[in-house]
Write a protein that holds these residues in place. Structure first.
Motif, PDB file in Angstrom:
ATOM      1  N   ALA A  55       0.754  -1.228  -0.127  1.00  0.00           N
ATOM      2  CA  ALA A  55      -0.089   0.029   0.055  1.00  0.00           C
ATOM      3  C   ALA A  55       0.935   1.320   0.073  1.00  0.00           C
ATOM      4  CB  ALA A  55      -0.968  -0.006   1.220  1.00  0.00           C
ATOM      5  N   PRO A  89      11.424   3.714   7.689  1.00  0.00           N
ATOM      6  CA  PRO A  89      10.129   4.125   8.117  1.00  0.00           C
ATOM      7  C   PRO A  89       9.747   5.294   8.959  1.00  0.00           C
ATOM      8  CG  PRO A  89      10.808   2.223   9.514  1.00  0.00           C
ATOM      9  CD  PRO A  89      12.030   2.531   8.481  1.00  0.00           C
ATOM     10  N   MET A  90      10.797   5.846   9.516  1.00  0.00           N
ATOM     11  CA  MET A  90      10.693   7.164  10.385  1.00  0.00           C
ATOM     12  C   MET A  90      10.790   8.201   9.594  1.00  0.00           C
ATOM     13  SD  MET A  90       9.951   6.037  13.341  1.00  0.00           S
ATOM     14  CE  MET A  90       9.917   7.172  14.654  1.00  0.00           C
ATOM     15  N   VAL A 118      -3.321   8.104  -3.157  1.00  0.00           N
ATOM     16  CA  VAL A 118      -4.138   8.580  -2.023  1.00  0.00           C
ATOM     17  C   VAL A 118      -3.210   9.274  -0.941  1.00  0.00           C
ATOM     18  CG1 VAL A 118      -5.907   7.815  -0.197  1.00  0.00           C
ATOM     19  CG2 VAL A 118      -5.466   6.427  -2.277  1.00  0.00           C
ATOM     20  N   ILE A 145       2.947   4.801 -13.386  1.00  0.00           N
ATOM     21  CA  ILE A 145       2.779   5.272 -12.104  1.00  0.00           C
ATOM     22  C   ILE A 145       1.524   4.350 -11.561  1.00  0.00           C
ATOM     23  CG2 ILE A 145       1.521   7.161 -10.552  1.00  0.00           C
ATOM     24  CD1 ILE A 145       2.774   9.411 -12.393  1.00  0.00           C
ATOM     25  N   MET A 146       1.857   3.836 -10.331  1.00  0.00           N
ATOM     26  CA  MET A 146       1.013   2.895  -9.794  1.00  0.00           C
ATOM     27  C   MET A 146      -0.250   3.406  -9.289  1.00  0.00           C
ATOM     28  SD  MET A 146       2.245  -0.444  -8.274  1.00  0.00           S
ATOM     29  CE  MET A 146       1.032  -0.051  -6.680  1.00  0.00           C
ATOM     30  N   ASN A 147      -1.264   2.660  -9.381  1.00  0.00           N
ATOM     31  CA  ASN A 147      -2.684   3.329  -9.081  1.00  0.00           C
ATOM     32  C   ASN A 147      -2.699   3.140  -7.542  1.00  0.00           C
ATOM     33  OD1 ASN A 147      -4.470   4.416 -10.451  1.00  0.00           O
ATOM     34  ND2 ASN A 147      -5.492   2.522 -11.436  1.00  0.00           N
ATOM     35  N   LYS A 148      -3.137   4.197  -7.062  1.00  0.00           N
ATOM     36  CA  LYS A 148      -3.508   4.479  -5.670  1.00  0.00           C
ATOM     37  C   LYS A 148      -2.475   4.013  -4.511  1.00  0.00           C
ATOM     38  CE  LYS A 148      -7.896   5.297  -7.201  1.00  0.00           C
ATOM     39  NZ  LYS A 148      -8.350   6.701  -7.109  1.00  0.00           N
ATOM     40  N   LEU A 149      -1.361   4.518  -4.713  1.00  0.00           N
ATOM     41  CA  LEU A 149      -0.470   4.235  -3.459  1.00  0.00           C
ATOM     42  C   LEU A 149      -0.722   5.234  -2.416  1.00  0.00           C
ATOM     43  CD1 LEU A 149       3.283   3.482  -5.033  1.00  0.00           C
ATOM     44  CD2 LEU A 149       1.796   1.973  -3.808  1.00  0.00           C
ATOM     45  N   LEU A 150      -0.582   4.897  -1.348  1.00  0.00           N
ATOM     46  CA  LEU A 150      -0.857   5.813  -0.235  1.00  0.00           C
ATOM     47  C   LEU A 150       0.388   6.446  -0.033  1.00  0.00           C
ATOM     48  CD1 LEU A 150      -2.256   3.942   3.081  1.00  0.00           C
ATOM     49  CD2 LEU A 150      -3.244   5.724   1.757  1.00  0.00           C
ATOM     50  N   ILE A 151       0.299   7.763   0.285  1.00  0.00           N
ATOM     51  CA  ILE A 151       1.170   8.900   0.456  1.00  0.00           C
ATOM     52  C   ILE A 151       1.035   9.557   1.717  1.00  0.00           C
ATOM     53  CG2 ILE A 151       2.398  10.839  -0.649  1.00  0.00           C
ATOM     54  CD1 ILE A 151       2.616   8.331  -2.424  1.00  0.00           C
ATOM     55  N   SER A 152       2.140   9.600   2.173  1.00  0.00           N
ATOM     56  CA  SER A 152       1.938  10.594   3.754  1.00  0.00           C
ATOM     57  C   SER A 152       3.482  10.905   4.043  1.00  0.00           C
ATOM     58  CB  SER A 152       1.286  10.004   4.690  1.00  0.00           C
ATOM     59  OG  SER A 152       2.275   8.995   5.429  1.00  0.00           O
ATOM     60  N   PRO A 153       3.288  11.859   4.740  1.00  0.00           N
ATOM     61  CA  PRO A 153       4.754  12.458   5.168  1.00  0.00           C
ATOM     62  C   PRO A 153       5.146  11.394   6.216  1.00  0.00           C
ATOM     63  CG  PRO A 153       3.084  14.185   5.517  1.00  0.00           C
ATOM     64  CD  PRO A 153       2.513  13.098   5.199  1.00  0.00           C
ATOM     65  N   SER A 154       6.648  11.627   6.560  1.00  0.00           N
ATOM     66  CA  SER A 154       6.976  10.614   7.494  1.00  0.00           C
ATOM     67  C   SER A 154       6.417  11.006   9.000  1.00  0.00           C
ATOM     68  CB  SER A 154       8.417  10.630   7.383  1.00  0.00           C
ATOM     69  OG  SER A 154       9.230  11.784   7.834  1.00  0.00           O
ATOM     70  N   PRO A 155       6.524  10.211   9.856  1.00  0.00           N
ATOM     71  CA  PRO A 155       7.033   8.752  10.070  1.00  0.00           C
ATOM     72  C   PRO A 155       5.813   7.938   9.498  1.00  0.00           C
ATOM     73  CG  PRO A 155       6.341   9.493  12.247  1.00  0.00           C
ATOM     74  CD  PRO A 155       6.507  10.904  11.318  1.00  0.00           C
ATOM     75  N   HIS A 156       6.300   6.639   8.986  1.00  0.00           N
ATOM     76  CA  HIS A 156       5.288   5.869   8.559  1.00  0.00           C
ATOM     77  C   HIS A 156       4.951   4.743   9.305  1.00  0.00           C
ATOM     78  CE1 HIS A 156       6.063   8.033   4.624  1.00  0.00           C
ATOM     79  NE2 HIS A 156       7.467   7.974   5.096  1.00  0.00           N
TER      80      HIS A 156
END
Lengths: 443, 300, 330
Positions: free
Chosen positions: A325, A332-333, B119, C2-13
């Motif tokens: 996903a 990871p950090m 997303v 470009i892959m469909n619907k990868l999740l993206i958020s700033p770190s930390p993960h």
């Protein structure tokens, strides 16, 4: 009692899945994309044209300014284009694309694996070789190394600290090179010591890499000026200021560089690259990348050419798992999530982490219950809950007062928050805006 | 008992009188001399303290207005011409009429035009998403949809459309204070002339990518083909960095550019529907389409 | 591609997995030993009072969130549950149920929700409810049932005074402290430690509360700073007074074990929302509570001062946060 830094810190699950996997050499890809901006500072200026034939190790882009780095071709072949290419974040960035033909290296490079010990005597010679090889901080910060080795006038380095901490969970690239290239690293350390003219070096390694500590201690027995320092496992020990405090018990003042306390910090990967550049004449054209994740079939460490598409590196580790996903470049950090997995491996790519659906998404943010866990976790002694609020209301003067510029963006606050608040997201924004405000004030 | 009550009342009154005298004396002593007209002007202003005029709050504008001789650059976007006339009258000056403005959102990348490619899972803030990556679509210029502009608006005049997840400006409420313009990290929102009868023509895109890339990311993107600029009889349209821009001070609202735009990136608002032209337009469209496809293809 | 619907958020993960619930229910678990003790000493009354209080708090939280604030109710995050239990622990075990319901309404409605709900309140909600009841129903709130176990019934339990109230009365009438503490009516330190004495239903068993403290420290729910600084301050302050005049002032041990000091110091003063954020601030806050408690106990009109002391220091928390910064790196 093992040494560590004084305040804050967290201990995320280590998950070093690929710690026992030997470094494998990844086959040369069919096409490489070599971005011109792989370092902090100005992007390099291309010195080849479309259609030119290049060899592995050949200079293809020259450093543009003092804080910049040379870029070399990692393969032999034809330059397909010098154009903007979508990077990992989906943004268009200039890059040189090369079609691979065979694997011919420039003759100057010594490709034998025989360790060399005769280090050059002149400091200038070493710095010139490092700059020519385009070496940057390999831990992920990608700051040009020769700049870091040239302290500002009036400062004198006393000790060289080598960062073999690898405090990020999952990543094992540094661990593996410590084990497999220990001898070369020690020579690299000696070269670096000569470059900054110090008599003492400390290699900091976290205690979860006991085999690497033992191996290096054995190797370093002949060189008393190099000390191996085992450290307690604690994140963010790899942060420059934290590592200096842990190893030599000196605190770098707010807003100052490590040189202010007489320390210069370099990553083990950088030490290895320096060895190869100075002793083997080999520019920075390949690096070790960890590919890992709980759903990955064969987590491992791969020696890849710079510019190899990340999707191919993932392929070598058993392919992209179906339940992926999130793809993260780095740990990871502090790593960055990417949208485009066809973007290339760069000089600062220490790992590729694939997070599966179960662990990828964040939980919705809830009210701050003022539990002060973020305050306890912050290794810089800041108040993340307050910084987030101030950042949301854009109170830049207050943010400056509360030392937002000291934040090292380690993510310990967001990691520990029981309300799942995106503390670091907002602090980073506030830090960027405050930094811009401070810069505009100076002008 | 009664004496106690009386003493209490008297002493309280005495304390009150003494305090009042002290307060009066202190107020006289520390009185700040100020132009009384500032108060008058401030009274005429709406009092929203939105900062849309560029001064810190309404009093800031009032001070500037009193100090300024010419009233140049002094405009309360909230009160508009009416308020400015009143202020000018109060100060005994002439005021130049300034056309009312409105915030215009220059992105039409709703889900159908601009498919989502990832997303976004971080904090709900456009500024954060913008600093992180390209956004949840392939367009690095368009709206991110987290609603920083909505949060910034002090007049509740801009809202996210739940279907398109693009911001929509409420024309009745918007006073062109510019808060949303400053809040948007991608500079999508622009203050434009409200136009006669609220009619406006504008390029609803800020994508500076080359035509092919822009088109791939969003069906409604401006591809910088320059047809509109050629078509415009008034020279109001310029194409720079693969992006057309209509200068509202030159535009006469002839709407010729709207019909020639191959991607429909030029928008017209508040015009009556074109009844008589429909047939002609259709014919035009039929001839226009193949040409444009060819053109974009060649750009690819 | 470009892959469909990868999740993206700033770190930390990654996240530690800590939640509000884990912390809140951790506090509840820490309260269990004290609750068992109060049931042993006060019997049915303790159960009825606690249940009423908890149900009323949850009910008011739900109703206010759902119908007044139009939010999604979050009654199971554990915070209202803790407020309910702590409110019950701070009242006598024979308090009529309708008074408890009023207390719960004040605690949740005024103490918590009027400020914006979880995390926004300035004062500890349970203490707001408790002090409201203490002022509104002074007789019922200070009629303490004796510890009789299940022998005593809920409403008609035999009542007596708490050691603190006894002492206060005695000192007022001119008896010396040592007389009171050696008199037969005094329960003795051992019983005070175990909780076999009159008092609010949760505050009596000092030992059980200390077990709860140890548990919370072990689970890292709270830090030691606030309780320890309160204890230390009370010991030092009452110790000095006791040394000056042993006849007028009781010894520190008596003060530590009596009244709501343990409950207050361990569970009420450490409330996340209303206590300071930095360790230095926590110590200042603890010292303030300690001093105020002793001052109210010894020089004030009330025999017990813990709740007032905490509420007063709650009001100072924002100020402490503003000026007490954590130890910065360098």
């Amino acid at each position: 009692m093992l040494k560590t830094f004084k305040i804050g810190g967290v201990h995320p699950p280590e998950n070093k899945l690929s710690a026992s996997e030997n470094i494998q050499v990844l086959p040369v890809p069919e096409k490489v994309i070599i971005p011109l901006g792989q370092h902090i500072g100005a992007p390099a200026t291309p010195v080849v044209q479309k259609g030119d034939k290049v060899k592995a190790g050949q200079l293809i882009a020259q450093a543009a300014g003092f804080v910049s780095a040379n870029i070399h071709s990692s393969v032999s072949g034809t330059v397909l284009s010098i154009d903007s290419v979508t990077d990992a974040a989906g943004l268009s960035k200039p890059a040189i694309t090369i079609q691979v033909e065979g694997d011919e290296w420039i003759p100057e490079i010594d490709r034998s694996s025989k360790p060399e010990h005769q280090i050059p005597s002149s400091k200038e010679e070493i710095l010139k070789a490092i700059a020519a090889a385009g070496i940057v901080g390999m831990g992920g910060a990608t700051f040009p190394t020769q700049v870091k080795l040239t302290p500002p006038p009036g400062n004198k380095a006393e000790v060289l600290i080598i960062n073999g901490v690898e405090c990020e969970p999952y990543l094992t690239a540094d661990h593996r090179i410590l084990l497999e290239k220990g001898e070369e690293i020690l020579v690299g350390v000696q070269i670096l010591m000569k470059a900054i003219e110090v008599k003492r070096a400390i290699i900091g390694i976290e205690n979860n890499k006991k085999d690497a500590i033992a191996h290096l201690q054995q190797l370093a027995a002949k060189t008393p000026e190099i000390e191996i320092c085992p450290l307690k496992v604690r994140y963010p020990q790899g942060g420059e200021k934290q590592l200096i405090q842990a190893t030599i018990k000196r605190a770098v003042p707010s807003g100052a560089l490590p040189i202010a306390v007489g320390a210069v910090v370099q990553n083990v990967g950088t030490a290895l690259a320096v060895y190869e550049a100075v002793m083997k004449n080999k520019p920075l054209i390949e690096r070790v990348v960890t590919v890992t994740g709980k759903s990955v079939k064969k987590p491992g460490n791969f020696l890849c050419r710079i510019g190899t598409p990340i999707s191919q590196v993932i392929e070598a580790a058993g392919g992209l798992p179906e339940d992926t996903a999130k793809v993260i470049g780095g740990g990871p950090m502090m790593g960055r999530a990417m949208v485009n997995i066809d973007s290339p491996v760069m000089k600062g790519t220490s790992g590729i982490l694939l997070i599966n659906e179960r662990e990828a998404s964040r939980k919705p943010m809830r009210n701050c219950i003022r539990c002060s866990k973020c305050v306890s976790a912050c290794p810089m002694g800041l108040e993340p809950y307050l910084l987030m609020k101030l950042s949301q209301f854009n109170l830049l003067e207050r943010l400056e007062e509360e030392k937002v510029m000291d934040c090292i963006e380690c993510g310990s606050c967001s990691f520990t928050c029981p309300s799942d608040r995106p503390l670091l997201d907002y602090i980073r924004l506030g830090k960027a805006r405050t930094g811009a405000m401070i810069r505009s004030r100076k002008k | 008992m009664s004496t106690l009550v009386i003493i209490t009342i008297i002493s309280l009154c005495a304390i009150g009188i003494v305090s009042a005298v002290i307060l009066y004396l202190v107020a006289q002593k520390f009185k700040v001399e100020e132009d009384p007209r500032i108060d008058i002007v401030e009274g005429l202003l709406p009092g929203a303290n939105c900062g849309g005029c560029g001064y810190p709050g309404c009093r800031g504008l009032a001070e500037a207005a009193v100090k300024s001789e010419t009233m140049d650059g002094i405009l309360c976007p909230v009160g508009g011409a009416e308020t400015m006339n009143k202020i000018a009258a109060a100060l005994g000056r002439e005021v130049k009429a300034q056309a009312p403005k409105i915030a215009v959102v220059r992105c039409n990348g709703h889900c159908e035009n601009r498919p989502r490619t990832s997303v976004y899972d971080g904090a709900r803030s456009c500024a954060i998403e913008h600093s992180l990556y390209v956004g949840d679509t392939a367009c690095g210029f368009g709206c991110l949809g987290c609603g920083d502009c909505v949060t910034a608006c002090p007049f509740d005049a801009i809202h996210m459309d739940p279907v398109s997840s693009l911001p929509v400006v409420d024309e009745q409420k918007c006073v062109a204070c510019g808060a949303c313009v400053k809040a948007c990290p991608r500079n999508i929102i622009e203050l434009r002339n409200k136009g006669p009868k609220d009619r406006r023509v504008f390029v609803c895109c800020v994508n500076k990518d080359k035509g092919g890339i822009a088109r791939k990311a969003c069906k409604a993107a401006c591809i910088g083909c320059g047809k509109c600029a050629k078509e415009c009889p008034f020279g109001a349209i310029t194409v720079e960095n693969n992006l057309a821009y209509i200068d509202y001070s030159l535009c006469r609202l002839c709407r010729k550019c709207v019909s020639v735009c191959p991607t429909g990136a030029i928008h017209e608002v508040n015009f009556p529907p074109r009844k008589t032209e429909t047939e002609a337009e259709k014919a035009q469209a039929v001839t226009a389409t193949p040409q444009t496809t060819r053109e974009t293809d060649s750009k690819n | 591609m470009i892959m469909n619907k990868l999740l993206i958020s700033p770190s930390p993960h990654v996240h530690s997995g800590d939640t509000i619930e884990k912390n809140m229910y951790g506090v509840l678990i820490a309260l269990i030993p004290a609750f068992i003790c109060s049931v042993l000493f006060f019997g049915l009354g303790a159960i009825i009072v606690t249940l009423t209080s908890v149900v009323a708090c949850l009910f008011f939280e739900y109703v206010i969130q759902k119908f007044l604030l139009k939010q999604t109710p979050t009654i199971f995050d554990g915070s209202a549950l803790i407020t309910g239990v702590l409110l019950a622990f701070n009242v006598p075990s024979n308090l009529p149920w309708w008074i408890i319901v009023i207390g719960a309404l004040v605690a949740i409605g005024i103490g918590k929700m009027s400020f914006g709900g979880l995390g926004c309140n300035i004062f500890n909600p349970a203490l707001v409810g408790r002090v409201f009841l203490l002022i509104s129903f002074p007789v019922q709130m200070t009629t303490w049932p004796l510890a009789q176990g299940f022998a005593g019934s809920y409403i008609d339990a035999q009542t007596g005074a708490t050691p603190l109230a006894l002492l206060k009365e005695a000192v007022k009438t001119g008896q010396s402290v040592s007389d009171v503490l050696s008199a037969e009516s005094f329960v003795g330190y051992k019983n005070m430690l175990l909780g076999n004495m009159g008092g609010s239903l949760g505050e009596v068993a000092a030992l059980a509360l200390l077990i709860g403290f140890a548990y919370m420290l072990f689970r890292k729910i709270i830090t030691w700073h606030i309780p320890v600084s309160i204890f230390a301050t009370v010991i030092v302050f009452t110790g000095i007074l006791h040394l000056c005049n042993p006849d007028a002032y009781a010894d520190p041990l008596f003060h530590l074990l009596s009244g709501g000091l343990m409950l207050g110091a361990i569970f009420m003063a450490t409330d996340y929302v209303t206590s300071p954020m930095s360790h230095k601030g926590m110590i200042i806050y603890g010292v303030g509570i300690g001093i105020l408690t002793v001052v109210i106990r010894i020089f004030g009109a009330y025999p017990e001062g813990m709740s007032f002391a905490i509420l007063i220091m709650n009001a100072f928390t924002p100020l402490i946060n503003r000026y007490c910064k954590p130890v910065r790196f360098a």
